[in-house]
Enzyme design. Structure first.
Site, PDB file in Angstrom:
ATOM      1  N   ASP A 180       0.837 -20.665 -46.145  1.00  0.00           N
ATOM      2  CA  ASP A 180       0.041 -21.682 -46.402  1.00  0.00           C
ATOM      3  C   ASP A 180      -1.370 -21.632 -45.439  1.00  0.00           C
ATOM      4  O   ASP A 180      -1.890 -20.612 -45.678  1.00  0.00           O
ATOM      5  CB  ASP A 180       0.762 -23.138 -46.036  1.00  0.00           C
ATOM      6  CG  ASP A 180      -0.089 -24.316 -46.609  1.00  0.00           C
ATOM      7  OD1 ASP A 180       0.185 -24.701 -47.898  1.00  0.00           O
ATOM      8  OD2 ASP A 180      -0.802 -24.873 -45.771  1.00  0.00           O
ATOM      9  N   TYR A 313      -8.927 -28.810 -45.080  1.00  0.00           N
ATOM     10  CA  TYR A 313      -9.305 -28.527 -46.574  1.00  0.00           C
ATOM     11  C   TYR A 313     -10.692 -28.662 -47.048  1.00  0.00           C
ATOM     12  O   TYR A 313     -11.312 -27.967 -47.474  1.00  0.00           O
ATOM     13  CB  TYR A 313      -8.426 -29.535 -47.435  1.00  0.00           C
ATOM     14  CG  TYR A 313      -6.959 -29.209 -47.366  1.00  0.00           C
ATOM     15  CD1 TYR A 313      -6.434 -28.374 -48.429  1.00  0.00           C
ATOM     16  CD2 TYR A 313      -6.184 -29.833 -46.576  1.00  0.00           C
ATOM     17  CE1 TYR A 313      -5.127 -28.316 -48.631  1.00  0.00           C
ATOM     18  CE2 TYR A 313      -4.766 -29.571 -46.674  1.00  0.00           C
ATOM     19  CZ  TYR A 313      -4.315 -28.689 -47.624  1.00  0.00           C
ATOM     20  OH  TYR A 313      -2.876 -28.398 -47.664  1.00  0.00           O
ATOM     21  N   HIS A 372       7.911 -22.217 -50.772  1.00  0.00           N
ATOM     22  CA  HIS A 372       6.949 -22.208 -50.075  1.00  0.00           C
ATOM     23  C   HIS A 372       6.931 -22.241 -48.577  1.00  0.00           C
ATOM     24  O   HIS A 372       6.381 -21.937 -47.958  1.00  0.00           O
ATOM     25  CB  HIS A 372       5.878 -23.541 -50.453  1.00  0.00           C
ATOM     26  CG  HIS A 372       4.674 -23.681 -49.684  1.00  0.00           C
ATOM     27  ND1 HIS A 372       3.519 -22.587 -50.034  1.00  0.00           N
ATOM     28  CD2 HIS A 372       3.965 -24.516 -48.955  1.00  0.00           C
ATOM     29  CE1 HIS A 372       2.474 -22.895 -49.352  1.00  0.00           C
ATOM     30  NE2 HIS A 372       2.759 -24.016 -48.758  1.00  0.00           N
TER      31      HIS A 372
END
Length: 412
Positions: A180, A313, A372
């Site tokens: 990630d 982000y 994930h």
């Protein structure tokens, strides 16, 4: 070194009571008949977990106790152009003086707790396995680390902060592991500090199709090699994520502040926002209520607030002068030896050959199960990968000078 101190996490009774009051006042949404998971987090599960959180049926003090049982520390780091930040980290030191320094980097909505199952096995010495000193920080703006109040804290600053942490701990050369955001940050660390980052293992491999313009032989191999059934399934998984599972990304990288009002005010909303990802992004992993509420609780009680974790982000997509974009992390990184773990339920499960466009690839594991949250779902795979990659027969053996995990550090 004097300001490296033990860290203990404890929520005040007042904050626990406030959480219970907030949860008691939750107004839950309606839900369609038989919606499955397609519409998002299921109402019965969110209600059940919110009730357990409110009524403390999974005792929060026991979660705290389990966190405090880990080797928690804190220290200050000064990123260039930003305020000094207090950084929290786990530090499991091996008894082997020549152990390999390993930086574990989490992502969102993960946290430092993802490393908990790696600490003891990796730090132990073995006749056939190298030992590691494992460092697992809370990223700035996450968990128990400080957040910044200034704009522009992007991938470059995350990489700088973690590198300075490693130097402060006395690790001039080290290796990394991440998925990630850990993928993006450790990759940028390799770009910025190639003389220090000697090897990198990733479990989230975003790469490009080999190009005849840059890697003609690899592109030719790719052109004549049909995709396997596993690779076709991986591309389907990737397409699903991009079309059905990535709406959160668009919101968080464009207007994180607006979403922050909801997540910082509503514990039930934060729970649903994170729980959805834990379920959708894993490979039928049996999340316990304690695991879920620990992850969510770390965000709710984080030093900078749950809204701060969203800003990475935005900042990584609005790169200032001399910054690094996410795209740079998906391109060739020279000098840093690379290992990759592939999992079928990862969000981006791209064809195997594509990983060779990322850097000098020395190790790959292609796994039949996993998603994930690899360090949680498949900790045995991550442990085995690191041992093989940096072990005596591995392609990254001895990359850290004087620290191969087997022998004492040279005193010459």
């Amino acid at each position: 070194m004097s300001d490296i101190k033990p860290f203990e996490f404890r929520v005040s009774d007042e904050d626990l009571d406030f959480l219970k009051k907030k949860l008691a006042l939750t107004r839950f949404p309606s839900e369609l008949e038989d919606p499955g998971n397609a519409y998002g987090a299921r109402l019965p599960e969110v209600k059940r977990l919110a009730k357990a959180w409110q009524e403390d049926t999974v005792p929060w003090r026991k979660i705290e106790e389990s966190i405090n049982h880990l080797p928690n520390f804190q220290t200050t780091v000064q990123p260039d152009g930003f305020e000094e930040l207090n950084i929290h980290f786990l530090h499991a030191k091996s008894e082997v003086p020549g152990a390999i320094p390993l930086l574990f980097c989490h992502g969102w909505p993960g946290c430092f707790l993802e490393a908990r199952r790696l600490l003891e096995p990796l730090s132990q010495a073995g006749e056939d396995n190298p030992a590691f000193h494992v460092i697992a920080p809370s990223l700035p703006n996450f968990g128990f680390s400080d957040g910044t109040s200034k704009k522009g804290f992007g991938l470059k600053q995350y990489a700088e902060t973690l590198h300075k942490l490693m130097l402060k701990l006395g690790y001039d050369e080290y290796v990394t592991q991440g998925g990630d955001w850990g993928f993006f940050i450790t990759r940028i660390m390799g770009v910025m500090y190639p003389d220090h980052v000697k090897g990198s293992h990733i479990n989230f491999a975003i790469a490009s199709e080999p190009s005849f313009g840059t890697q003609p032989l690899l592109a030719l191999q790719h052109a004549v090699s049909p995709y396997t059934e596993k690779e076709k399934a991986g591309l389907a998984r990737t397409k699903w994520f991009e079309t059905e599972g990535s709406g959160y990304n668009q919101q968080q990288r464009t207007k994180p502040q607006t979403l922050g009002y909801a997540l910082s005010d509503s514990p039930a909303g934060l729970l649903a926002w994170i729980y959805e990802k834990l379920v959708d992004w894993s490979d039928d992993y049996p999340w316990s209520d304690a695991e879920i509420l620990a992850f969510v609780g770390i965000y709710w009680y984080s030093k900078a607030g749950p809204e701060a974790s969203l800003r990475i982000y935005y900042e990584s997509g609005h790169v200032g002068e001399n910054g690094f974009s996410r795209k740079r992390a998906t391109e060739w990184v020279d000098k840093v030896k690379l290992g990759v773990a592939l999992f079928p339920r990862e969000l981006y499960r791209l064809p195997n050959l594509w990983s060779k466009t990322l850097g000098p690839l020395v190790y790959v594991s292609d796994n039949d199960k996993g998603g994930h949250f690899a360090a949680t779902e498949s900790s045995d795979v991550i442990i085995n990968d690191l041992r093989k990659m940096f072990g005596k027969k591995g392609g990254a053996y001895g990359v850290v000078e004087g620290k191969d995990g087997y022998v004492k550090e040279s005193t010459l």
